[in-house]
Write a protein that holds these residues in place. Sequence first.
Motif: not given
Length: 115
Positions: A33, A51-52, A56-58, A70
């Motif tokens: 991550t 970003i995992t 998946t983003t946060d 990204s």
Amino acid sequence: QVQLVESGGGLVQAGGSLRLSCAASGIIFSRTTMDWYRQAPGKQRELVATITPVGTTDYADSVKGRFTISRDNTRRTVSLEMNSLKPEDTAVYYCHGRTSRNDYWGQGTQVTVSS
């Protein structure tokens, strides 16, 4: 040897854009991550975006809608596109990688937004 090397910082006027990049080596990037943190003078380091491995983003509320994180697992890079920059975005930005066992930091890159 693990290395996270940031690039792309600089001086920009308010309302402008910058793109930060972080190149990783020495880690299994596709399983890591990745985060971007920042630290302004006199303030604590804060998490900006995550970003995992699967994308998946946060985001921190302060940057939602303006910043985009990204990653490219083939090139082992993570980027932070920063738009509509504000003077309060001025900070040293750090690339960070973490797994269940370890975490790693880059050396940081300065972003300065002038009003």
